[in-house]
Design an enzyme around this catalytic site. Structure first.
Site, PDB file in Angstrom:
ATOM      1  N   CYS A 226       0.336   0.104  10.362  1.00  0.00           N
ATOM      2  CA  CYS A 226      -0.153  -0.901   9.410  1.00  0.00           C
ATOM      3  C   CYS A 226       0.918  -1.818   8.835  1.00  0.00           C
ATOM      4  O   CYS A 226       1.948  -1.362   8.318  1.00  0.00           O
ATOM      5  CB  CYS A 226      -0.903  -0.214   8.273  1.00  0.00           C
ATOM      6  SG  CYS A 226      -1.777  -1.410   7.233  1.00  0.00           S
TER       7      CYS A 226
ATOM      8  N   CYS B 191       0.509   4.753   6.946  1.00  0.00           N
ATOM      9  CA  CYS B 191      -0.121   4.587   8.265  1.00  0.00           C
ATOM     10  C   CYS B 191       0.838   3.845   9.216  1.00  0.00           C
ATOM     11  O   CYS B 191       1.228   2.698   8.933  1.00  0.00           O
ATOM     12  CB  CYS B 191      -1.432   3.832   8.126  1.00  0.00           C
ATOM     13  SG  CYS B 191      -2.480   4.524   6.816  1.00  0.00           S
TER      14      CYS B 191
ATOM     15  N   CYS C 167       0.839  -1.193   0.000  1.00  0.00           N
ATOM     16  CA  CYS C 167       0.000   0.000   0.000  1.00  0.00           C
ATOM     17  C   CYS C 167       0.884   1.257   0.000  1.00  0.00           C
ATOM     18  O   CYS C 167       1.866   1.330   0.736  1.00  0.00           O
ATOM     19  CB  CYS C 167      -0.896  -0.007   1.237  1.00  0.00           C
ATOM     20  SG  CYS C 167      -2.031   1.391   1.260  1.00  0.00           S
TER      21      CYS C 167
ATOM     22  N   CYS D 247     -19.436   2.801   8.619  1.00  0.00           N
ATOM     23  CA  CYS D 247     -18.702   2.114   9.678  1.00  0.00           C
ATOM     24  C   CYS D 247     -17.434   2.933   9.889  1.00  0.00           C
ATOM     25  O   CYS D 247     -16.581   2.994   8.996  1.00  0.00           O
ATOM     26  CB  CYS D 247     -18.364   0.686   9.228  1.00  0.00           C
ATOM     27  SG  CYS D 247     -17.275  -0.188  10.359  1.00  0.00           S
TER      28      CYS D 247
ATOM     29  N   CYS E 290     -19.750  -5.437   3.627  1.00  0.00           N
ATOM     30  CA  CYS E 290     -19.033  -4.228   4.024  1.00  0.00           C
ATOM     31  C   CYS E 290     -17.720  -4.250   3.257  1.00  0.00           C
ATOM     32  O   CYS E 290     -17.135  -5.328   3.078  1.00  0.00           O
ATOM     33  CB  CYS E 290     -18.751  -4.265   5.524  1.00  0.00           C
ATOM     34  SG  CYS E 290     -17.751  -2.870   6.103  1.00  0.00           S
TER      35      CYS E 290
ATOM     36  N   ARG F 158     -18.147  -1.758  17.926  1.00  0.00           N
ATOM     37  CA  ARG F 158     -17.469  -3.050  17.701  1.00  0.00           C
ATOM     38  C   ARG F 158     -16.154  -3.145  18.473  1.00  0.00           C
ATOM     39  O   ARG F 158     -15.269  -2.289  18.334  1.00  0.00           O
ATOM     40  CB  ARG F 158     -17.209  -3.270  16.206  1.00  0.00           C
ATOM     41  CG  ARG F 158     -16.547  -4.646  15.970  1.00  0.00           C
ATOM     42  CD  ARG F 158     -16.409  -5.005  14.496  1.00  0.00           C
ATOM     43  NE  ARG F 158     -17.680  -4.993  13.834  1.00  0.00           N
ATOM     44  CZ  ARG F 158     -17.948  -4.277  12.746  1.00  0.00           C
ATOM     45  NH1 ARG F 158     -17.018  -3.546  12.186  1.00  0.00           N
ATOM     46  NH2 ARG F 158     -19.139  -4.310  12.212  1.00  0.00           N
TER      47      ARG F 158
ATOM     48  N   CYS G 265     -16.893  -8.625   5.599  1.00  0.00           N
ATOM     49  CA  CYS G 265     -16.197  -7.352   5.359  1.00  0.00           C
ATOM     50  C   CYS G 265     -14.929  -7.607   4.548  1.00  0.00           C
ATOM     51  O   CYS G 265     -14.073  -8.393   4.957  1.00  0.00           O
ATOM     52  CB  CYS G 265     -15.779  -6.710   6.671  1.00  0.00           C
ATOM     53  SG  CYS G 265     -17.120  -6.535   7.844  1.00  0.00           S
TER      54      CYS G 265
END
Ligand code: SAM
Ligand code: DTB
Ligand code: SF4
Length: 329
Positions: A63, A60, A56, A191, A131, A263, A100
């Site tokens: 991550c 972040c 990616c 979400c 999702c 959640r 998801c």
């Protein structure tokens, strides 16, 4: 007991005052709010699948999938449709009602979006809610996903606007708010939540919850993740959050967003059953279920079955669908 009001004008000092309550008082309030809006013994159950892993371009700091961190993760191309359908079927057999799908993209290309749409349609055809979390979306892309029947889009604020720059530099907090706006305006359930235990101050936690609660509509689902520390990421080794403070955050989220599913998300493998029980008492009523999150481990299904049994919890049934056998239900 007066009905809790749905507010979008929470002030920081009011939220900090909730955090400052004695633990028992805070949990009592949260449980009262919870019982006004939900069956307290019912938990929504979602299963995650990484449909495109690693490489990616974003940075972040938490991550495993950022190309900028050396985490030893194997990159994978977008999974073929059949593999996704097989994983969704397996999740459904185990009792998940929502599937998801996550992709390690800054944003999807229109071509990739069409491939994800095929996945959404195939998973919906299994009778599951869908999702996806694909990064930033344009208004047109959000509309396209809605047209395809997507139920939820996950896009987290991650942390407070003030702490945000310590974690991510390749996209802004405002970019995230913008994507959430596109999703909401397209009519897709939102979400949105964040991560705790990244070295943020208590004030940042209150600010993140304030930002979520003061959105024009509360996210229908609010994932609260405890940082999963991944070796090779900049946040590996950071001082985590006191587990009881984590519970307090769940309770405050429940009070601020009374009708949202809160959640208990990443980080459960590092939590005792007793800590998770406190999170449910504080108003968490959704989990990720199944051995894998995106790239890291989640408690195994048998363990969660036992936990649900020990606590007398039931998995929420699929919408307008037959009751699924899950988690001691
Ligand atoms: N690439 C997309 C994006 O960032 O929007 C979608 C996938 S991304 C992995 C989804 C969310 O997972 C992140 O926003 C973050 O809140 C959460 N997450 C990722 N890695 C995590 C970790 N190590 N611990 C806890 N939560 C994590
Ligand atoms: C969310 O808030 N948590 C999930 C989901 N949304 C996509 C992701 C958790 C990821 C944990 C780290 C990993 O497995 O890579
Ligand atoms: Fe990429 Fe999402 Fe990971 Fe950030 S959280 S590096 S955008 S996969």
């Amino acid at each position: 007991m007066s009905e809790s009001v749905i507010r979008h004008d929470w002030q920081l000092d009011e939220i900090e005052a909730l955090f400052a309550l004695p633990f028992n008082d805070l949990l009592f309030r949260a449980q009262q709010v919870h019982r006004q809006h939900f069956d307290p013994n019912e938990v929504q159950v979602s299963t995650l699948l990484s449909i495109k892993t690693g490489a990616c371009p974003e940075d972040c700091g938490y991550c495993s999938q950022s190309a900028r961190h050396d985490t030893g993760l194997e990159r994978e191309r977008l999974l073929p449709l059949e593999e996704v359908v097989a994983a969704a079927k397996a999740a459904r057999e185990k009792g998940a009602t929502r599937f998801c799908m996550g992709a390690a993209w800054r944003n999807p290309t229109d071509r990739n979006l069409e491939r994800v749409i095929e996945m959404i349609q195939a998973v919906r055809a299994l009778g599951m809610e869908t999702c996806v979390t694909l990064g930033m979306l344009s208004a047109e892309q959000a509309a396209r996903l809605r047209e395809a029947g997507l139920d939820y889009y996950n896009h987290n604020l991650d942390t407070s606007p003030e702490f945000y720059g310590n974690v991510i530099t390749t996209r802004t907090f405002e970019d995230r708010i913008e994507t959430l706006k596109h999703v909401r305006e397209a009519g897709i359930n939102v979400c949105a939540g964040g991560i705790l235990g990244m070295g943020e101050a208590p004030r940042d936690r209150a600010r993140m919850l304030q930002e979520l609660a003061n959105l024009s509509e509360h996210p229908q689902s609010v994932p609260i993740n405890m940082l999963v520390q991944v070796e090779g990421t900049p946040l590996f080794g950071v001082d985590g959050i006191d587990p009881l403070d984590f519970v307090r955050n769940i309770a405050v989220a429940r009070i601020l967003m009374p009708r949202s599913h809160v959640r208990l998300s990443a980080g459960r493998t590092d939590m005792s059953d007793e800590l998770q029980a406190l999170c449910f008492l504080a108003g968490a009523n959704s989990i990720f279920y199944g051995e894998r999150l995106l790239t890291t481990d989640n408690p195994d299904a048998d363990h969660d079955h036992r936990l649900f049994e020990r606590l007398g919890l039931r998995a929420q049934a699929a919408p307008a669908d037959e009751q699924k056998v899950c988690c001691g239900a």
